[in-house]
Every structure is written in C-alpha cells, then in structure tokens.
Write an enzyme that holds these catalytic residues in place. Structure first.
Site, short mmCIF file in Angstrom:
data_model
loop_
_atom_site.label_atom_id
_atom_site.label_comp_id
_atom_site.label_asym_id
_atom_site.label_seq_id
_atom_site.Cartn_x
_atom_site.Cartn_y
_atom_site.Cartn_z
N ASP A 73 35.83 32.06 30.56
CA ASP A 73 35.74 31.07 31.83
C ASP A 73 34.57 30.05 31.19
OD1 ASP A 73 33.68 32.88 31.87
OD2 ASP A 73 33.78 32.97 33.96
N LYS A 91 17.49 37.77 36.22
CA LYS A 91 17.14 36.94 37.29
C LYS A 91 15.28 37.20 37.47
CE LYS A 91 21.47 36.73 39.19
NZ LYS A 91 22.29 37.76 39.39
P1 GTP Z 1 33.36 37.03 39.59
O1 GTP Z 1 34.22 37.82 40.30
O2 GTP Z 1 33.79 35.38 40.47
O3 GTP Z 1 32.34 37.01 39.51
O4 GTP Z 1 34.16 36.20 38.28
P2 GTP Z 1 34.83 37.30 37.02
O5 GTP Z 1 35.60 38.15 37.46
O6 GTP Z 1 35.68 36.16 36.21
O7 GTP Z 1 33.23 37.65 36.57
P3 GTP Z 1 32.47 36.96 35.42
O8 GTP Z 1 32.37 35.44 35.76
O9 GTP Z 1 31.27 37.85 35.23
O10 GTP Z 1 33.28 37.21 34.07
C1 GTP Z 1 33.14 36.67 32.88
C2 GTP Z 1 34.21 36.61 31.88
O11 GTP Z 1 34.52 37.98 31.52
C3 GTP Z 1 35.47 35.93 32.61
O12 GTP Z 1 36.15 35.19 31.71
C4 GTP Z 1 36.20 37.27 33.05
O13 GTP Z 1 37.68 36.94 33.15
C5 GTP Z 1 35.81 38.38 31.96
N1 GTP Z 1 35.78 39.84 32.64
C6 GTP Z 1 34.95 40.20 33.51
N2 GTP Z 1 35.20 41.47 33.91
C7 GTP Z 1 36.27 42.04 33.19
C8 GTP Z 1 37.14 43.18 32.99
O14 GTP Z 1 36.73 44.09 33.37
N3 GTP Z 1 37.86 43.05 31.98
C9 GTP Z 1 38.26 42.04 31.15
N4 GTP Z 1 39.26 42.23 30.49
N5 GTP Z 1 37.68 40.84 31.21
C10 GTP Z 1 36.76 40.70 32.37
#
Ligand code: GTP
Length: 343
Positions: free
Chosen positions: A106, A157
């Site tokens: 992302d 943080k």
């Molecule tokens: P929020 O729920 O809004 O915090 O978003 P998010 O679920 O995308 O979490 P975050 O922004 O911390 O994740 C950063 C990146 O890691 C994103 O591209 C997510 O798709 C990916 N990501 C987070 N957790 C996982 C997981 O458990 N498995 C995989 N495959 N990707 C993950």
C-alpha cells in the site's frame, strides 16, 4: 531478483472503500494501485513477484493474471489466516531463493529499487529498511541509525522529547534468506515490531537506506485523496500533469458542458456528470452517475454510485453502489457502506 508484495491486510482504515475492493486494487489515476508497485519493480529488473494474499484475494488475480503484461512472473500465495507482515513472508519461504525484496502493498513511491539493493549489498547487510522523511514523525515508528546507516534503535510512537529523527519506515525492505530462519512458522509475526528489533538486539547487521523522493501510504481515505492531489500537481515522477490542469477524466464519460470540474479531480471510466453539477478536489471511481446540480467536494466516490439531482457529498468516502437520494446531503466524515441509500 524476487520480490514479495504484502497484500493481505484487512485495510480497515480505508473502509468503506475497501469493503468490496482490496486496498491494492483501489484505483490511482484510474489504474489499480498495485500496477504502479509492479511497474516500479519491473523497471528495476525484478522478474518474479510473489503476492502474499489473505483478504479479498480474487480481484487481484483476475486483473494481474500471470504478470506477463508487466514483464514479470507473478505467483499468488494465500494465507489461510492472516500472519502479519513477517509471518506472511515466512509463509512464502519455500519460493524464495537468495536476496529478495519485501514490500508493503500500500505504498506509492519513487523509490529507486536498484539503489537500495546496491546499498544493501555494499553494506553486507542482513536486512535493509527504506526510510523516508515525514513532517510529523510522532505517529510513526522511528528508526535511529549511526552515521553509516546501521540501525541502532526502534522507537514506537515516541514522546516529543524522544524524537531525534524525522525518518520513518517506508515499508520496503531488502532481506537475506537468513532472516527467514528467525521468523517462527505458522503464527502471526510483525516484521517492524518483532523481527527487526530482534535482529538489531542480537547484533545482526540491519541497515537503513533513506531516500527523499515521493512517498505516500494509502492507509486512509484522506491519504488516498492527498496522493491524488500530489500526483495531479506533478509531485511524483509517475505522472506529468497535462495542459488541462489537475483534472483527469476516464474513457467513455459524459460530462455536461455546464458542469464545473475544478481540480484536483479524477473521474473514472463510464461516468456521467449532469447539468450544473460541481466536482472539486475529489476522486470518482468507475461508472458513477451524478445527476443535475449535484455537488461533490473533497470526497471519494467508489464504483457504481448514483448521486441524484441536487444532492451534496462533502468530505467523505462513499462505498460502491451507494445511492444518494435527490436533494440529499452526506455530511463530512459520514461512513456510507456499499449499497446504502442515503441522504
Ligand atoms: P489497516 O487495517 O487499515 O491497518 O490496513 P492493513 O490491514 O493494510 O495494515 P497495514 O497498513 O499495517 O499493512 C501494511 C501492508 O501489509 C499492507 O499492504 C497489507 O496488505 C499488508 N499486510 C498486513 N498484514 C498482513 C498479513 O497478515 N498478511 C499479508 N499477506 N499481508 C499483510
């Protein structure tokens, strides 16, 4: 070189846009977000991409296919349960061979992949973390390094008095296979909160590579709008604004000549904007219908919404297939889920 892209998060902060659309498929300048990430990897010589998926996997695979359109091979690996950022990388271990890249799916950035890989090799690092400066680092995890770029400390943080750097983790890593051996299998593990601190505290060479180019994570709808404002004003190397300043309109749209579209605005393919409507500082996805005298301001409108005559949508994000009734008003900050009828 291989790259693992993490696209398996729940994307809760970007709801309601991501209830039916995975975060990585959310359109940016009318193309799925992940396309930019893949193109950046491809142009720096990455040939094999592993997409680590969990949530809403289907649309990603049907759009990207085998990756040949982008000059890469794509392998899809599904996690039965979300494993976190390190657990997801561990889960694809058997497909990895040698030094590899891992990226949050992302992040939109101009990061020079060739340069970070070169830096990693020169430092003989076990892991290299891309860092980017931000104006207000207090909401992020900070990374302190010595003068050579070797990571000394992670600060989650921090209190204002503890802030000694404005560099934050940019969500792109170069890793050696030895790192994988230190992630426990079949459990949730966070690379930023667990794996990196463990590597640093056990004296392993973890380095940070800072870059000053464009960077934005599309975690929230406000950041998603900001990304479009930045791209349309030419802040990234990915887009050169045309002569019609800061307005991009997709194919097959019908825009009434009396409508006022004031950039930054992106309108997706197949949209209709009726007589006297006003659109300002907004991103509208595909197949959206705006009737007459509709006003949309500082908002994101997902696919297939209908905003009937005289309706007003300000400072909000509408999920897909929402219908705003004639004369209705959606107030700033409202949450409108897919398929709702509002106003
Ligand atoms: P929020 O729920 O809004 O915090 O978003 P998010 O679920 O995308 O979490 P975050 O922004 O911390 O994740 C950063 C990146 O890691 C994103 O591209 C997510 O798709 C990916 N990501 C987070 N957790 C996982 C997981 O458990 N498995 C995989 N495959 N990707 C993950």
């Amino acid at each position: 070189m291989q790259a693992v892209i993490l696209v398996g998060g729940q994307a809760t902060r970007l709801r309601p846009l991501t209830i039916n659309t995975p975060k990585s498929m959310v359109p940016v300048l009318n193309r799925p977000f992940l396309e930019y990430v893949i193109q950046n990897l491809s142009r720096h010589g990455v040939t094999e991409i592993i997409l680590a998926r969990h949530h809403l996997a289907g649309p990603i695979e049907s759009y990207l296919g085998d990756g040949s359109r982008f000059g890469v091979g794509i392998r899809y690996v599904i996690e039965e349960e979300a494993r976190g950022t390190a657990g997801a990388i561990k889960n694809v271990e058997k497909y990895l061979d040698g030094t590899f890249l891992a990226l949050n799916g992302d992040i939109f950035s101009d990061l020079d992949i060739t340069e970070i890989v070169r830096f990693h090799t020169e430092q003989n690092a076990r892991a290299t973390i891309a860092l980017v400066p931000v104006e207000d680092p207090s909401a992020y995890g900070l990374i302190e390094t010595d003068l050579t770029g070797r990571v000394r400390r992670f600060l989650e943080k921090p209190d204002p008095g503890e802030i000694t750097t404005n560099l934050i983790n940019a969500g792109t890593y170069v890793l050696e296979p030895e790192v994988l051996a230190q992630i426990p299998p079949d459990v949730q593990v966070s690379i930023e909160r667990e794996t990196y601190p463990l590597l640093v505290s056990s004296g392993q060479p973890v380095y940070a590579f800072s870059f000053a180019g464009y960077w934005m994570d599309v975690g929230t709808s406000e950041k998603y709008l900001q990304l479009h404002r930045d791209l349309l004003s030419g802040k990234s190397t990915w887009y050169t604004p045309g002569t019609d300043e800061e307005v991009l309109i997709g194919e097959g749209c019908s825009i009434d000549p009396t409508a006022q579209i004031t950039g930054p605005v992106v309108i997706g393919a197949g949209c209709t904007v009726g007589e006297g409507s006003i659109v300002e500082d907004s991103v509208i996805w595909h197949d959206v219908l705006l009737g007459s005298r509709v006003r949309v301001q500082s908002s994101v409108i997902a696919d297939n919404c209908t905003l009937n005559d005289g309706s007003i949508v300000e400072g909000t994000a509408l999920g897909d297939h929402v219908m705003v009734v004639a004369g209705g008003r959606v107030e700033p900050g409202s949450t409108v889920e897919p398929g709702e009828r509002v106003g």
